[in-house]
Design a protein around this motif. Structure first.
Motif, PDB file in Angstrom:
ATOM      1  N   ALA A  37       4.770   4.689  22.217  1.00 33.95           N
ATOM      2  CA  ALA A  37       5.368   5.671  23.135  1.00 33.95           C
ATOM      3  C   ALA A  37       4.795   7.068  22.934  1.00 33.95           C
ATOM      4  O   ALA A  37       4.892   7.915  23.834  1.00 33.95           O
ATOM      5  CB  ALA A  37       6.881   5.696  22.975  1.00 33.95           C
ATOM      6  N   LEU A  38       4.226   7.330  21.766  1.00 34.06           N
ATOM      7  CA  LEU A  38       3.626   8.634  21.507  1.00 34.06           C
ATOM      8  C   LEU A  38       2.255   8.791  22.175  1.00 34.06           C
ATOM      9  O   LEU A  38       1.732   9.906  22.242  1.00 34.06           O
ATOM     10  CB  LEU A  38       3.473   8.851  19.996  1.00 34.06           C
ATOM     11  N   ASP A  39       1.706   7.696  22.658  1.00 29.70           N
ATOM     12  CA  ASP A  39       0.400   7.712  23.324  1.00 29.70           C
ATOM     13  C   ASP A  39      -0.650   8.388  22.442  1.00 29.70           C
ATOM     14  O   ASP A  39      -1.286   9.367  22.828  1.00 29.70           O
ATOM     15  CB  ASP A  39       0.505   8.429  24.683  1.00 29.70           C
ATOM     16  N   LEU A  40      -0.822   7.833  21.255  1.00 30.82           N
ATOM     17  CA  LEU A  40      -1.763   8.393  20.283  1.00 30.82           C
ATOM     18  C   LEU A  40      -3.138   7.748  20.418  1.00 30.82           C
ATOM     19  O   LEU A  40      -3.254   6.547  20.700  1.00 30.82           O
ATOM     20  CB  LEU A  40      -1.255   8.168  18.857  1.00 30.82           C
ATOM     21  N   ASP A  41      -4.152   8.538  20.184  1.00 30.45           N
ATOM     22  CA  ASP A  41      -5.502   8.030  19.973  1.00 30.45           C
ATOM     23  C   ASP A  41      -5.625   7.802  18.471  1.00 30.45           C
ATOM     24  O   ASP A  41      -5.925   8.721  17.716  1.00 30.45           O
ATOM     25  CB  ASP A  41      -6.519   9.054  20.472  1.00 30.45           C
ATOM     26  N   THR A  42      -5.336   6.577  18.029  1.00 34.65           N
ATOM     27  CA  THR A  42      -5.278   6.307  16.587  1.00 34.65           C
ATOM     28  C   THR A  42      -6.655   5.913  16.060  1.00 34.65           C
ATOM     29  O   THR A  42      -7.371   5.115  16.674  1.00 34.65           O
ATOM     30  CB  THR A  42      -4.268   5.201  16.260  1.00 34.65           C
ATOM     31  N   THR A  90      -4.565  15.018  24.802  1.00 33.67           N
ATOM     32  CA  THR A  90      -5.022  14.039  23.830  1.00 33.67           C
ATOM     33  C   THR A  90      -4.489  14.393  22.443  1.00 33.67           C
ATOM     34  O   THR A  90      -4.547  15.547  22.015  1.00 33.67           O
ATOM     35  CB  THR A  90      -6.556  14.005  23.786  1.00 33.67           C
ATOM     36  N   LEU A  91      -3.978  13.373  21.751  1.00 37.62           N
ATOM     37  CA  LEU A  91      -3.443  13.559  20.403  1.00 37.62           C
ATOM     38  C   LEU A  91      -4.020  12.460  19.523  1.00 37.62           C
ATOM     39  O   LEU A  91      -3.646  11.289  19.644  1.00 37.62           O
ATOM     40  CB  LEU A  91      -1.913  13.505  20.420  1.00 37.62           C
ATOM     41  N   THR A  92      -4.948  12.859  18.667  1.00 39.53           N
ATOM     42  CA  THR A  92      -5.649  11.904  17.808  1.00 39.53           C
ATOM     43  C   THR A  92      -5.049  11.924  16.417  1.00 39.53           C
ATOM     44  O   THR A  92      -4.880  12.994  15.820  1.00 39.53           O
ATOM     45  CB  THR A  92      -7.147  12.247  17.734  1.00 39.53           C
ATOM     46  N   LEU A  93      -4.731  10.748  15.889  1.00 38.35           N
ATOM     47  CA  LEU A  93      -4.205  10.603  14.528  1.00 38.35           C
ATOM     48  C   LEU A  93      -5.217   9.808  13.720  1.00 38.35           C
ATOM     49  O   LEU A  93      -5.494   8.639  14.019  1.00 38.35           O
ATOM     50  CB  LEU A  93      -2.850   9.882  14.547  1.00 38.35           C
ATOM     51  N   ILE A  94      -5.757  10.452  12.681  1.00 39.48           N
ATOM     52  CA  ILE A  94      -6.814   9.855  11.862  1.00 39.48           C
ATOM     53  C   ILE A  94      -6.258   9.538  10.483  1.00 39.48           C
ATOM     54  O   ILE A  94      -5.602  10.374   9.865  1.00 39.48           O
ATOM     55  CB  ILE A  94      -8.002  10.831  11.729  1.00 39.48           C
ATOM     56  N   GLY A  95      -6.517   8.319   9.985  1.00 34.89           N
ATOM     57  CA  GLY A  95      -6.068   7.932   8.649  1.00 34.89           C
ATOM     58  C   GLY A  95      -7.096   7.068   7.956  1.00 34.89           C
ATOM     59  O   GLY A  95      -7.716   6.205   8.597  1.00 34.89           O
ATOM     60  N   ASP A  96      -7.294   7.270   6.651  1.00 38.16           N
ATOM     61  CA  ASP A  96      -8.328   6.502   5.953  1.00 38.16           C
ATOM     62  C   ASP A  96      -7.855   5.110   5.543  1.00 38.16           C
ATOM     63  O   ASP A  96      -8.673   4.269   5.176  1.00 38.16           O
ATOM     64  CB  ASP A  96      -8.861   7.270   4.742  1.00 38.16           C
ATOM     65  N   GLU A  97      -6.539   4.853   5.607  1.00 40.75           N
ATOM     66  CA  GLU A  97      -6.044   3.503   5.352  1.00 40.75           C
ATOM     67  C   GLU A  97      -5.960   2.733   6.671  1.00 40.75           C
ATOM     68  O   GLU A  97      -5.794   3.339   7.731  1.00 40.75           O
ATOM     69  CB  GLU A  97      -4.669   3.557   4.683  1.00 40.75           C
ATOM     70  N   PRO A  98      -6.040   1.400   6.610  1.00 45.48           N
ATOM     71  CA  PRO A  98      -6.037   0.629   7.852  1.00 45.48           C
ATOM     72  C   PRO A  98      -4.665   0.497   8.500  1.00 45.48           C
ATOM     73  O   PRO A  98      -4.558  -0.013   9.620  1.00 45.48           O
ATOM     74  CB  PRO A  98      -6.549  -0.747   7.397  1.00 45.48           C
ATOM     75  N   ASP A  99      -3.628   0.963   7.802  1.00 47.74           N
ATOM     76  CA  ASP A  99      -2.262   0.762   8.275  1.00 47.74           C
ATOM     77  C   ASP A  99      -1.741   1.977   9.027  1.00 47.74           C
ATOM     78  O   ASP A  99      -2.172   3.115   8.814  1.00 47.74           O
ATOM     79  CB  ASP A  99      -1.334   0.491   7.087  1.00 47.74           C
ATOM     80  N   ALA A 100      -0.765   1.726   9.902  1.00 54.28           N
ATOM     81  CA  ALA A 100      -0.015   2.805  10.524  1.00 54.28           C
ATOM     82  C   ALA A 100       0.790   3.525   9.439  1.00 54.28           C
ATOM     83  O   ALA A 100       0.985   2.991   8.336  1.00 54.28           O
ATOM     84  CB  ALA A 100       0.907   2.236  11.606  1.00 54.28           C
ATOM     85  N   PRO A 101       1.275   4.732   9.714  1.00 54.55           N
ATOM     86  CA  PRO A 101       1.998   5.488   8.675  1.00 54.55           C
ATOM     87  C   PRO A 101       3.151   4.693   8.057  1.00 54.55           C
ATOM     88  O   PRO A 101       3.959   4.093   8.770  1.00 54.55           O
ATOM     89  CB  PRO A 101       2.525   6.706   9.447  1.00 54.55           C
ATOM     90  N   TYR A 102       3.193   4.702   6.730  1.00 51.08           N
ATOM     91  CA  TYR A 102       4.256   4.007   6.014  1.00 51.08           C
ATOM     92  C   TYR A 102       4.828   4.895   4.923  1.00 51.08           C
ATOM     93  O   TYR A 102       4.237   5.898   4.543  1.00 51.08           O
ATOM     94  CB  TYR A 102       3.771   2.668   5.454  1.00 51.08           C
TER      95      TYR A 102
END
Length: 396
Positions: free
Chosen positions: A74-79, A33-45
């Motif tokens: 393709a990264l199969d992230l838990d975003t 499992t690979l979780t990516l957490i971000g406080d903005e609603p957008d994917a990384p920019y």
């Protein structure tokens, strides 16, 4: 506990550093499992274009994403986008989100970046997110007035774009010249003249005490009137959520040469203060290239590579018709010399000495390949007399 290919990995910060870390973890064989957490609603920019292409209108927002949707899938992230991390329990290895969710981890990479500093008084514009850039862009153009507080790279870039759009710009800087702490007085005077030549009302040695309705109040009590105010006086690393867990926080998350802050916890990007062996000093770098490189290094070391992260930092800045490029650590230098060209022509290479070592190089208006010998010399920890021989070779 050493991570395994199926460990639970969490990256906090959907940033350039966070994305680089997530991609590296997958590329290096992590299948859990690979979780990516971000406080903005957008994917990384990408953030550098905010003060350049987005602000000027040359780009639309759809050009900012760092990866396509298919590549991210393709990264199969838990975003977990739009979800702020508000705490971490290092002992229990969990990250707490603002909605009350606890996310367990075996390995954690902190890439939460920075946030803008503010001035007292009336709320003013800052420039960190896409929303910030779009809101400021709507306030620029002929007949508009803008006061920019801070003539660092961000403030200078915004001022140059605004002036190019026909905005009347007042640029306020407490130091004697722009970027005096980094590039030195001579280069700073050249940068000041560039602003003046493009019609910007540059006022150095001028402190601002607060933002007021319709402008800013200076330290001497006078008021500069402006329809819009942009505050660009630096940033603070986003580390408050890490407090109280035995992690060392000192103008960033303090890490060793491997980017490790604690067992199983690594830092990357603007938020990380790490020991750089190339310069034998602690540094925190707020530049795009470093973010990606450090995200990669932190991920590899989390997986067990244990290779020191020892880069020669690189940054660039676009101001008016100038492309500024630099390598190394220019702050606190003892000497600056012009190795090629001239400041008057605004086409030059400047090199910097700290102690008895060559530690930095900055160039304007020259091809990137011209900097390679200097970059290599800095990476090799070359003494200043080696730089002198390069100078003599250049002159020859």
């Amino acid at each position: 506990m050493s991570p395994t290919p199926t460990s639970r990995m969490v990256v906090v910060g959907a940033s350039a550093a966070g994305l680089a870390a997530a991609e590296t973890l997958r590329r290096e064989g992590h299948t859990g499992t690979l979780t990516l957490i971000g406080d903005e609603p957008d994917a990384p920019y990408d953030r550098p274009p905010l003060s350049k292409e987005i602000l000027s209108g040359a780009w639309t927002a759809d050009r900012l994403p760092l990866r396509t949707e298919a590549t991210l899938d393709a990264l199969d992230l838990d975003t977990r986008y739009g979800r702020e991390a508000i705490g971490v329990n290092v002992a229990e290895r969990t990250v707490l989100l603002a909605d009350g969710t606890e996310v367990p981890y075996d390995g954690l990479i902190v890439a939460t970046g920075v946030r803008p500093r503010h001035l007292p008084g009336t709320p003013a514009h800052v420039l960190r997110s896409l929303d910030d850039a779009l809101a400021l862009k709507d306030r620029l153009g002929p007949g508009c007035t803008l006061a920019v507080v801070g003539a660092g790279f961000l403030g200078a870039e915004a001022a140059s774009v605004a002036a190019g759009l026909g905005t009347h710009v007042t640029l306020l800087e407490p130091a004697p010249v722009p970027l005096a702490h980094g590039v030195g007085e001579e280069v700073g005077r050249m940068l000041a003249q560039v602003h003046l030549d493009h019609g910007v009302d540059l006022r150095t040695g001028t402190g601002v005490s607060e933002v007021v309705p319709g402008g800013v109040r200076l330290d001497d009590g006078s008021v500069i009137e402006a329809d819009t105010v942009l505050v660009a006086i630096g940033s603070r690393p986003n580390t408050e959520w890490l407090a109280g867990n035995g992690l060392t926080l000192d103008d960033g998350l303090v890490c060793d040469e491997f980017c490790a802050a604690a067992p199983g916890v690594y830092g990357a990007g603007d938020v990380a203060r790490w020991h750089n062996p190339t310069f034998d000093t602690s540094m925190r770098i707020e530049h795009r290239t470093n973010a990606a490189e450090q995200g990669t290094a932190a991920a590899r070391n989390l997986l067990g590579a244990q290779r020191p992260f020892a880069p020669v930092p690189y940054f660039w800045s676009d101001q008016y018709d100038m492309k500024i490029r630099a390598y190394g650590n220019l702050r606190g230098h003892d000497e600056m010399r012009i190795a090629q060209g001239s400041l008057e022509e605004r086409q030059f290479i400047a090199v910097y000495r700290t102690g008895d070592r060559l530690t930095g190089v900055l160039a304007v208006g020259v091809p990137p390949r011209s900097l390679r010998p200097w970059q290599q010399a800095i990476a090799a920890r070359s003494p200043w007399h080696h730089a002198t021989s390069l100078l003599e070779g250049t002159a020859a």
